[in-house]
Enzyme design. Structure first.
Site, PDB file in Angstrom:
ATOM      1  N   GLN A 100       0.865  -1.181   0.000  1.00 28.42           N
ATOM      2  CA  GLN A 100       0.000   0.000   0.000  1.00 28.42           C
ATOM      3  C   GLN A 100       0.900   1.230   0.000  1.00 28.42           C
ATOM      4  O   GLN A 100       1.530   1.549   0.997  1.00 28.42           O
ATOM      5  CB  GLN A 100      -0.916   0.006   1.219  1.00 28.42           C
ATOM      6  CG  GLN A 100      -1.913   1.151   1.192  1.00 28.42           C
ATOM      7  CD  GLN A 100      -2.734   1.215   2.459  1.00 28.42           C
ATOM      8  OE1 GLN A 100      -2.234   1.585   3.520  1.00 28.42           O
ATOM      9  NE2 GLN A 100      -4.006   0.838   2.372  1.00 28.42           N
ATOM     10  N   TYR A 170      -5.996  10.721   3.725  1.00 26.32           N
ATOM     11  CA  TYR A 170      -4.586  10.829   3.402  1.00 26.32           C
ATOM     12  C   TYR A 170      -4.413  11.944   2.358  1.00 26.32           C
ATOM     13  O   TYR A 170      -5.380  12.586   1.965  1.00 26.32           O
ATOM     14  CB  TYR A 170      -4.079   9.489   2.894  1.00 26.32           C
ATOM     15  CG  TYR A 170      -3.675   8.537   4.006  1.00 26.32           C
ATOM     16  CD1 TYR A 170      -4.532   8.290   5.079  1.00 26.32           C
ATOM     17  CD2 TYR A 170      -2.452   7.907   4.002  1.00 26.32           C
ATOM     18  CE1 TYR A 170      -4.160   7.437   6.103  1.00 26.32           C
ATOM     19  CE2 TYR A 170      -2.072   7.050   5.031  1.00 26.32           C
ATOM     20  CZ  TYR A 170      -2.928   6.825   6.078  1.00 26.32           C
ATOM     21  OH  TYR A 170      -2.550   5.986   7.090  1.00 26.32           O
ATOM     22  N   ARG A 347     -10.162  -7.405   9.799  1.00 27.85           N
ATOM     23  CA  ARG A 347     -10.269  -7.947  11.155  1.00 27.85           C
ATOM     24  C   ARG A 347     -10.557  -9.438  11.183  1.00 27.85           C
ATOM     25  O   ARG A 347     -10.078 -10.151  12.071  1.00 27.85           O
ATOM     26  CB  ARG A 347     -11.369  -7.194  11.909  1.00 27.85           C
ATOM     27  CG  ARG A 347     -11.011  -5.781  12.303  1.00 27.85           C
ATOM     28  CD  ARG A 347     -12.212  -4.969  12.714  1.00 27.85           C
ATOM     29  NE  ARG A 347     -13.114  -4.748  11.578  1.00 27.85           N
ATOM     30  CZ  ARG A 347     -14.289  -4.122  11.677  1.00 27.85           C
ATOM     31  NH1 ARG A 347     -14.701  -3.688  12.859  1.00 27.85           N
ATOM     32  NH2 ARG A 347     -15.038  -3.936  10.615  1.00 27.85           N
TER      33      ARG A 347
END
Length: 392
Positions: A100, A170, A347
């Site tokens: 990423q 971001y 998760r």
């Protein structure tokens, strides 16, 4: 057309994946010196051994001020050997590896990094208590070159996929969100101009890597705050990116690390656990009504981004990855039936790294993650599920 089998091999651009499952990027908290560690490798080996098709290394910064804090990796010659070792270890399992690639922009802690943070427009930083300055033309040219340099290093390291981070407030996302981008130059105004940086970086990265690796982007279907990216904006951005033709897929996410992080995670809001990890002043602030309101509570539901993601799916033909609360085999198959090409899980795989293999074998039909979100505060000490049993 027949519905694809989520566990069958599939192509992501020029890369052949062994199945359509993706370990989503979630900060690992295992790089205290900003370099690859044995612990980081073990973190990604676990879901790779457990059957995932693609595992994603989170938050590989293109520049020092692009880190959220000083412990993150900046891609460059210093970090190349470790990144190559990580890629080799993942390939040995039969899985592919993504990096990423991003610049944290206003989500960066300038005090921790020792370098001032930048964003589309000036704003106060709740992380560093400093003023975030507006990126200049020189900054944007430098950051664009930094993406190219990072892409080149990751290709040399053997990474299969580059995921460009265009979400979560971001740097690129701060330009996309009208509430964070108040510029009146060529980088502000209508979405076509606010999206200029996203499109420019996708173009130069593709020009650098050609067809040697896949290039994807993480985008938001909704930021979850007033002035953030909306679903309509997400649809328009996806159409622009598709028309440009530089990306092999989009991963559909949501929420804002700066303004509304729980919109991404859903489920319980671990306010007390987060406060316990913070410095005293921040800890006190999180106990105030304003601080508690930062970690809002959204009821968890399976595949919670699906309705908004379907709007994007109906507007573009390019491959899409569905993200957000995917735990069940039924949900994965529904995503395939909906026309999504891949499913990304976070998760669920942190709780059960071998979940993909167990779902494929028919041993289980759903993961056991309870979405308590107590994993979130552990990013400062090594991201983990507090409910998971230790592994040897």
């Amino acid at each position: 057309m027949s519905t694809p089998d989520v566990f069958a091999p599939a192509d992501l651009g020029p890369v052949r994946l062994r199945n359509r499952t993706v370990k989503a990027a979630t900060f690992e908290g295992r790089t205290p010196d900003g370099v690859v560690t044995d612990e980081l490798i073990a973190y990604h080996r676990a879901p790779a051994v457990g059957g995932v098709g693609l595992t994603t290394v989170a938050y590989l910064a293109v520049a020092p001020e692009g880190r959220t804090h000083r412990e993150q990796i900046v891609v460059g010659e210093r970090t190349l050997p470790g990144l190559a070792r990580l890629a080799d270890e993942i390939h040995a399992t039969g899985a592919a590896i993504a990096g990423q690639v991003g610049h944290a922009g206003p989500v960066a802690n300038g005090r921790s990094n020792g370098v001032p943070a930048i964003a589309a427009s000036p704003m106060p930083s709740p992380l560093s208590m400093q003023l975030i300055r507006s990126a200049t033309e020189r900054d944007l040219a430098r950051v664009t070159r930094a993406y190219v340099d990072a892409a080149r290093v990751l290709v040399r390291a053997g990474f299969d996929v580059l995921e460009l981070h265009m979400a979560h407030s971001y740097l690129i996302s701060s330009f996309l969100a009208p509430g964070l981008n108040r510029r009146r130059d060529r980088w502000g105004g209508p979405l076509e101009r606010r999206g200029r940086l996203a499109r420019q970086i996708a173009r130069v990265v593709r020009e650098e890597v050609g067809s040697s690796v896949a290039v994807t982007a993480k985008v938001s279907v909704s930021d979850g705050f007033a002035g953030g990216v909306t679903t309509a904006m997400s649809v328009e951005l996806a159409q622009l990116l598709e028309a440009d033709g530089h990306l092999d897929a989009l991963q559909l996410s949501g929420g804002s690390s700066l303004m509304n992080p729980m919109y991404l995670f859903r489920g319980e809001a671990p306010v007390a656990e987060f406060a316990a990890t913070m410095p005293p002043l921040v800890r006190w602030g999180m106990r105030t009504p304003m601080g508690r309101g930062f970690l809002k509570r959204y009821a968890f539901e399976e595949a919670y981004f699906r309705p908004k993601a379907l709007e994007v799916r109906g507007a573009v033909a390019m491959p899409l990855m569905l993200l957000g609360g995917i735990n069940r085999l039924e949900t994965m198959r529904q995503a395939m039936a909906d026309g999504f090409d891949f499913v990304a899980m976070g998760r669920a795989l942190l709780r059960e790294p071998d979940l993909v293999d167990r779902l494929r074998a028919g041993v289980v039909r759903t993961g056991i993650c309870s979405h308590c979100n107590r994993c979130m505060p552990t990013i400062y000490s090594g991201t983990r599920c507090p409910e998971a049993l230790p592994t040897n």
